[in-house]
Write a protein that holds these residues in place. Structure first.
Motif, PDB file in Angstrom:
ATOM      1  N   HIS A   1       0.926  -1.213  -0.013  1.00  0.00           N
ATOM      2  CA  HIS A   1       0.098   0.109   0.042  1.00  0.00           C
ATOM      3  C   HIS A   1       0.914   1.261  -0.085  1.00  0.00           C
ATOM      4  N   PRO A   2       0.488   2.211  -0.574  1.00  0.00           N
ATOM      5  CA  PRO A   2       1.338   3.501  -0.615  1.00  0.00           C
ATOM      6  C   PRO A   2       1.462   4.215   0.495  1.00  0.00           C
ATOM      7  N   VAL A   3       0.574   3.790   1.843  1.00  0.00           N
ATOM      8  CA  VAL A   3       0.809   4.292   3.057  1.00  0.00           C
ATOM      9  C   VAL A   3       1.814   3.620   3.730  1.00  0.00           C
ATOM     10  N   PHE A   4       2.021   2.386   3.352  1.00  0.00           N
ATOM     11  CA  PHE A   4       3.343   1.537   3.792  1.00  0.00           C
ATOM     12  C   PHE A   4       4.581   1.883   3.005  1.00  0.00           C
ATOM     13  N   THR A   5       4.783   2.300   1.645  1.00  0.00           N
ATOM     14  CA  THR A   5       5.890   2.519   1.055  1.00  0.00           C
ATOM     15  C   THR A   5       6.264   3.926   1.262  1.00  0.00           C
ATOM     16  N   ALA A   6       5.567   4.679   1.565  1.00  0.00           N
ATOM     17  CA  ALA A   6       5.775   6.446   1.502  1.00  0.00           C
ATOM     18  C   ALA A   6       6.935   6.821   2.388  1.00  0.00           C
ATOM     19  N   TYR A   7       6.983   6.328   3.476  1.00  0.00           N
ATOM     20  CA  TYR A   7       8.074   6.942   4.672  1.00  0.00           C
ATOM     21  C   TYR A   7       9.377   6.125   4.105  1.00  0.00           C
ATOM     22  N   GLY A   8       9.552   4.877   4.013  1.00  0.00           N
ATOM     23  CA  GLY A   8      10.602   4.332   3.406  1.00  0.00           C
ATOM     24  C   GLY A   8      11.030   3.150   4.338  1.00  0.00           C
ATOM     25  N   THR A   9      11.121   3.264   5.597  1.00  0.00           N
ATOM     26  CA  THR A   9      11.583   2.086   6.521  1.00  0.00           C
ATOM     27  C   THR A   9      10.549   0.942   6.535  1.00  0.00           C
ATOM     28  N   GLN A  10       9.308   1.341   6.329  1.00  0.00           N
ATOM     29  CA  GLN A  10       8.355   0.256   6.387  1.00  0.00           C
ATOM     30  C   GLN A  10       8.116  -0.162   8.127  1.00  0.00           C
ATOM     31  N   ASP A  11       8.603   0.393   8.931  1.00  0.00           N
ATOM     32  CA  ASP A  11       8.704   0.107  10.253  1.00  0.00           C
ATOM     33  C   ASP A  11       7.637   1.238  11.049  1.00  0.00           C
ATOM     34  N   TRP A  12       7.110   0.671  12.144  1.00  0.00           N
ATOM     35  CA  TRP A  12       6.293   1.519  12.927  1.00  0.00           C
ATOM     36  C   TRP A  12       7.170   2.689  13.785  1.00  0.00           C
ATOM     37  N   LEU A  13       6.722   3.762  14.184  1.00  0.00           N
ATOM     38  CA  LEU A  13       7.414   4.389  15.297  1.00  0.00           C
ATOM     39  C   LEU A  13       7.155   3.861  16.627  1.00  0.00           C
ATOM     40  N   TYR A  14       8.139   3.776  17.492  1.00  0.00           N
ATOM     41  CA  TYR A  14       7.983   3.165  18.843  1.00  0.00           C
ATOM     42  C   TYR A  14       8.302   4.290  19.941  1.00  0.00           C
ATOM     43  N   ASP A  15       7.597   4.088  21.072  1.00  0.00           N
ATOM     44  CA  ASP A  15       8.017   5.010  22.241  1.00  0.00           C
ATOM     45  C   ASP A  15       9.066   4.296  22.788  1.00  0.00           C
ATOM     46  N   SER A  16       9.664   4.993  23.933  1.00  0.00           N
ATOM     47  CA  SER A  16      10.838   4.730  24.595  1.00  0.00           C
ATOM     48  C   SER A  16      10.675   3.293  25.277  1.00  0.00           C
ATOM     49  N   ASN A  17       9.389   2.924  25.628  1.00  0.00           N
ATOM     50  CA  ASN A  17       9.265   1.465  26.082  1.00  0.00           C
ATOM     51  C   ASN A  17       9.075   0.402  24.983  1.00  0.00           C
ATOM     52  N   GLY A  18       9.624   0.801  23.664  1.00  0.00           N
ATOM     53  CA  GLY A  18       9.480  -0.017  22.718  1.00  0.00           C
ATOM     54  C   GLY A  18       7.932  -0.556  22.132  1.00  0.00           C
ATOM     55  N   GLU A  19       7.019   0.412  22.638  1.00  0.00           N
ATOM     56  CA  GLU A  19       5.457   0.120  22.119  1.00  0.00           C
ATOM     57  C   GLU A  19       5.390   0.797  20.912  1.00  0.00           C
ATOM     58  N   ILE A  20       4.500   0.559  19.991  1.00  0.00           N
ATOM     59  CA  ILE A  20       4.176   1.159  18.932  1.00  0.00           C
ATOM     60  C   ILE A  20       3.351   2.346  19.434  1.00  0.00           C
ATOM     61  N   LEU A  21       3.960   3.427  18.518  1.00  0.00           N
ATOM     62  CA  LEU A  21       3.286   4.714  18.688  1.00  0.00           C
ATOM     63  C   LEU A  21       2.151   4.921  17.769  1.00  0.00           C
ATOM     64  N   CYS A  22       2.693   4.681  16.330  1.00  0.00           N
ATOM     65  CA  CYS A  22       1.846   4.907  15.182  1.00  0.00           C
ATOM     66  C   CYS A  22       2.687   4.500  13.961  1.00  0.00           C
ATOM     67  N   PHE A  23       2.166   4.442  12.628  1.00  0.00           N
ATOM     68  CA  PHE A  23       2.921   4.292  11.634  1.00  0.00           C
ATOM     69  C   PHE A  23       3.028   5.645  10.706  1.00  0.00           C
ATOM     70  N   PRO A  24       4.436   5.911  10.462  1.00  0.00           N
ATOM     71  CA  PRO A  24       4.733   7.238   9.994  1.00  0.00           C
ATOM     72  C   PRO A  24       4.527   7.373   8.400  1.00  0.00           C
ATOM     73  N   VAL A  25       3.892   8.513   8.045  1.00  0.00           N
ATOM     74  CA  VAL A  25       3.808   8.642   6.423  1.00  0.00           C
ATOM     75  C   VAL A  25       4.458  10.070   6.303  1.00  0.00           C
ATOM     76  N   ASP A  26       5.384  10.119   5.340  1.00  0.00           N
ATOM     77  CA  ASP A  26       5.975  11.165   4.950  1.00  0.00           C
ATOM     78  C   ASP A  26       6.413  11.077   3.391  1.00  0.00           C
ATOM     79  N   ARG A  27       6.822  12.080   2.773  1.00  0.00           N
ATOM     80  CA  ARG A  27       7.377  12.153   1.201  1.00  0.00           C
ATOM     81  C   ARG A  27       6.407  11.123   0.404  1.00  0.00           C
ATOM     82  N   TYR A  28       5.007  11.660   0.837  1.00  0.00           N
ATOM     83  CA  TYR A  28       4.032  10.602   0.096  1.00  0.00           C
ATOM     84  C   TYR A  28       3.928  10.890  -1.488  1.00  0.00           C
TER      85      TYR A  28
END
Lengths: 244, 244
Positions: free
Chosen positions: A145-172
């Protein structure tokens, strides 16, 4: 230079451990939704672009296709695919899909599972598929999906405890190459917007008959990582038709 | 209870300061792409759902529409819309679009600009629009993009220096109400997936003839906030047709 990542022994070994490699179609979270988009295969000539282990080729054969041609850039993929069938109706051919050439109106159905995001030039390929299909023919494919490929890393953003914060979109709207980490290895993929995926099909002459952002089925949500797939769209399934 | 946020004096005043309110269509970043999706209006009967200041109604009138009906839940919006025209072919009516009722085949074109994401129940509305249109009629609308509505806050993530990190996506497949901050005020909007936007149209009987994720035009990218709009998709434009 087209990347042939799946002929790398380490990468291939890791890929072979995935559920979709070990279990086949039933191990792929998007299979049931993709299957629902596929046309009747009975008596059809079928081309599978980036066929990998050949699961979809064997499915089409099992559904009564007259002839199935599976193509892949990776020799290792095709070696495995050939081991898995003795059907005389299935042929496998090693080639990058960008280099394929067929007479006009050679196929009734063209399918492609999670391969087009490895292709740099989407437009000429779509134009080829349109020519290779007979009038009334179907082009059904899945891509990341374009949402999955836009940012590049294809990984979630995590908080300092390693919990998922959200999925990043950029450079769409910045289409092109992304270096993603897949199975712990670096892989080149190509980001395209949803607009590009669809407009290119329309401009080539296709009608679009369905689009689905796949969600893991209820009975697979207990598997590792599957529940998180409700938080972002990861795969895009598209069904297009060459008008009669 | 349908929210009527635009009749709140503070919210309405803030809305009136936006470029799209002061300058009209030319002040809206998506207008040129939306205009390209619109059908010929000459001689047509047109319905505008959530017409606001009536910019699109006056555009359709200027393009030769026979009759234009603009509807909006907000009296303040319609008061402003009425001040801006003396065309006898335009009528404005105060109503929530969910409460509208027309005989079958009443209109040739139904348009809606950035209003459907305020509607909780999308499916019955789409089914109504299909009935209200004559065969061959067009339904063209813009909504906030599912990427923009999924997380809820409709804001970027920032680093500790206040620089944009990325746009967050989460809860993508969890459709429903989101409390967003718009013009500094809290507003209820409804998140739907792209799949839902499109499948509902197909299921109602529409053919989808175009889809565009709007990008700010080159000559507007120097405006505040516009360049960032290349980093995420914010608006989705869809053109559908009721088959002949």
């Amino acid at each position: 230079m087209k990347e042939n990542r799946y002929d790398d022994p380490v990468f291939f070994e890791k890929y072979s451990q995935m559920d979709r490699s070990r279990k086949g179609l039933e191990g792929a979270g998007e299979w049931r939704e993709l299957k629902a988009l596929l046309p009747d295969f009975a008596g059809k000539e079928v081309l599978d672009l980036g066929c990998g282990y050949g699961w979809h080729c064997r499915y089409a054969d099992g559904q009564g296709a007259r002839r199935v041609l599976g193509t892949d850039i990776s020799r290792k993929m095709l070696d495995t695919a050939r081991e898995k069938t003795d059907s005389a109706r299935i042929e496998y051919r090693q080639a990058a899909m960008e280099d394929l050439s067929f007479p006009d109106s050679s196929f009734d159905v063209v399918i492609s599972s999670l391969a087009l995001h490895y292709v740099r030039d989407y437009r000429p390929l779509v134009e080829n598929v349109f020519r290779w299909l007979r009038p009334g023919g179907d082009f059904v494919f899945s891509v990341e999906h374009p949402v999955f490929t836009a940012y590049g890393t294809q990984d979630w953003l995590y908080d300092s405890n390693g919990e998922i914060l959200c999925f990043p979109v950029d450079r769409y709207f910045e289409e092109g190459e992304r270096i993603a980490t897949f199975l712990g290895e670096q892989v080149i993929k190509y980001h395209r917007t949803l607009t590009t995926y669809l407009q290119t099909l329309w401009q080539a002459g296709f009608a679009i008959r369905s689009l689905v952002e796949s969600q893991p089925p209820e009975d697979m949500r207990s598997l590792p990582g599957m529940k998180e797939e409700l938080r972002r769209p990861m795969m895009l399934l598209i069904a297009a038709k060459k008008p009669l």
